[in-house]
Design a protein around this motif. Structure first.
Motif: not given
Length: 328
Positions: A44, A22, A156, A129, A51, A48
């Motif tokens: 995005d 990640s 994601d 991913n 995340d 991430i």
């Protein structure tokens, strides 16, 4: 509980590896957003980044939960995993709202985007991913904490997929608004999944009745034991995914072998149902009827024997009941 150690080490390994991937995706998409001028790719990348934070929370929770129970924490630290899942769920909700907001801005925006550069970087991120999601898809079924981390990765994946579609559509049609529509659909999906995680976490933390445990099957096992008249009370607490604590009250005949019944109930719960924390209360029918007449003393915040006055002696040497409660 030693047989749990290899499994926990496996979960920590997969979660750590997924977290490292990640971090890689974040830097790739961040650089790609700079080069392409894509707000979608930048959003995005921010997705991430949250995340990565979620992976850190989940990893910390797994390590903490491995500590053994003690006097102060008789059920161990399993609830830390639930708290981590709850925080991850809140993060997912924030991410969803962020995506919806960014989609609205992007829909009315006129920023120039290099679709080919945007597509190249989003494809690289999507490939990495996929590997990260593959690492967590199996282990996510064993833990609510890991499930929330997997849903982060899945969101994601879908976010990057939306960027890819957006890049392709911008390249072939020049209509930037399609990317915003896909992002809105993505935000609504994340909102739905995050709501499920937050709801389940709250239910565990407030000790709501759980449907995950087959209570009827357990009662079938107990009712066949010799000397049992009834099972008036069964309290099932879910500590985290797959880990339960059970308190059970059993009314028995006067001639019943209480020690044997206690042992058999523990054996059934631990060996057949895999419940590590078991408490059994054995009472006679006469004592049970007396228990039902008791009322709970009203109190303001103060409970227990500290800081209150009740006006009676603690010396119970006389009239001690013959059939007393066994608690295991």
């Amino acid at each position: 509980m030693t047989n749990q150690r290899p499994r926990r080490r496996k979960l920590i390994f997969f979660l750590s590896l997924s977290g490292i991937l990640s971090v890689m995706i974040f830097f790739i998409e961040w650089i790609g957003s700079k080069e392409s001028g894509s707000l979608a790719l930048f959003a995005d990348a921010g997705h991430i980044f949250t995340d990565v934070f979620a992976h850190i929370i989940s990893l910390f929770a797994l390590i903490i939960a491995a500590k053994k129970p003690n006097k102060k924490y008789p059920f161990g630290f399993h609830r830390f995993e639930v708290i981590a899942a709850f925080l991850n769920g809140l993060l997912l909700i924030a991410i969803a709202l962020f995506i919806l907001y960014e989609s609205y801005l992007r829909y009315y925006g006129n920023a120039e985007v290099e679709a080919d550069t945007m597509l190249m970087y989003s494809l690289i991120g999507f490939g990495i991913n996929m590997i990260s999601a593959g690492l967590l898809v199996g282990v996510s079924k064993t833990s609510l904490n890991l499930k929330s981390a997997y849903l982060h990765v899945l969101s994601d994946l879908l976010g990057t997929l939306a960027v890819i579609f957006g890049a392709l559509l911008i390249h072939f049609t020049g209509v930037k608004q399609i990317d915003s529509i896909l992002s809105i659909l993505l935000g609504l999906f994340i909102l739905k999944t995050s709501y499920g995680i937050v709801k389940e976490s709250i239910q565990i933390l407030i000790e709501a009745d759980t449907s995950d445990f087959d209570k009827e099957h357990l009662l079938e096992h107990i009712h066949v034991l010799q000397g049992i008249e009834s099972v008036p009370k069964t309290t099932i607490r879910k500590l985290t995914s797959g880990v339960f604590s059970i308190e059970i009250q059993v009314a028995v005949k006067d001639t019943a072998n209480r020690d044997k019944i206690t042992f058999e109930i523990h054996k059934v719960l631990k060996e057949e149902f895999g419940v590590p924390f078991v408490s059994v209360e054995i009472v006679s029918a006469s004592v049970l009827s007396k228990l039902e007449t008791l009322t709970v003393r009203e109190s303001q915040r103060e409970f227990g024997h500290h800081g209150h006055e009740h006006g009676h002696s603690h010396e119970h040497t006389e009239n001690k009941p013959k059939g007393h409660t066994h608690k295991h």
